[in-house]
Design a protein around this motif. Structure first.
Motif: not given
Length: 95
Positions: A32-59
């Motif tokens: 369970i901990r492995k899966k939580i870590k894997k999913r959390t990392n994946s979702l964190a990556g998705d969040l970072i990508d979304a924030l970078e796109k938002s940042k670029q859009s704002a620029k």
């Protein structure tokens, strides 16, 4: 900004849902901990990508607004010069 809030809300809900789903799953703690870590990392990556796109859009939006503002300023300066020239000519014609 509200688009960023929506993206953040959706991703946060997905993270919470994934964690709850994994916690109630009938598996060993290590798995369970492995899966939580894997999913959390994946979702964190998705969040970072979304924030970078938002940042670029704002620029991009800021740059477009800056260019539009500059064009409007130039147009206003040109119109002011025209009106000044017209006023000077009419004043000279009057005298």
């Amino acid at each position: 900004m509200s688009g960023n809030k929506v993206i953040l809300g959706v991703i946060s809900a997905a993270v919470v849902g994934a964690i709850i789903g994994l916690l109630v799953a009938p598996e060993e703690g290590a798995q369970i901990r492995k899966k939580i870590k894997k999913r959390t990392n994946s979702l964190a990556g998705d969040l970072i990508d979304a924030l970078e796109k938002s940042k670029q859009s704002a620029k991009d939006t800021a740059e477009n607004l800056k260019e539009e503002g500059s064009a409007l300023k130039d147009e206003a300066v040109n119109k002011a010069a025209e009106y000044t020239d017209t006023a000077k000519r009419e004043f000279n014609d009057f005298n």
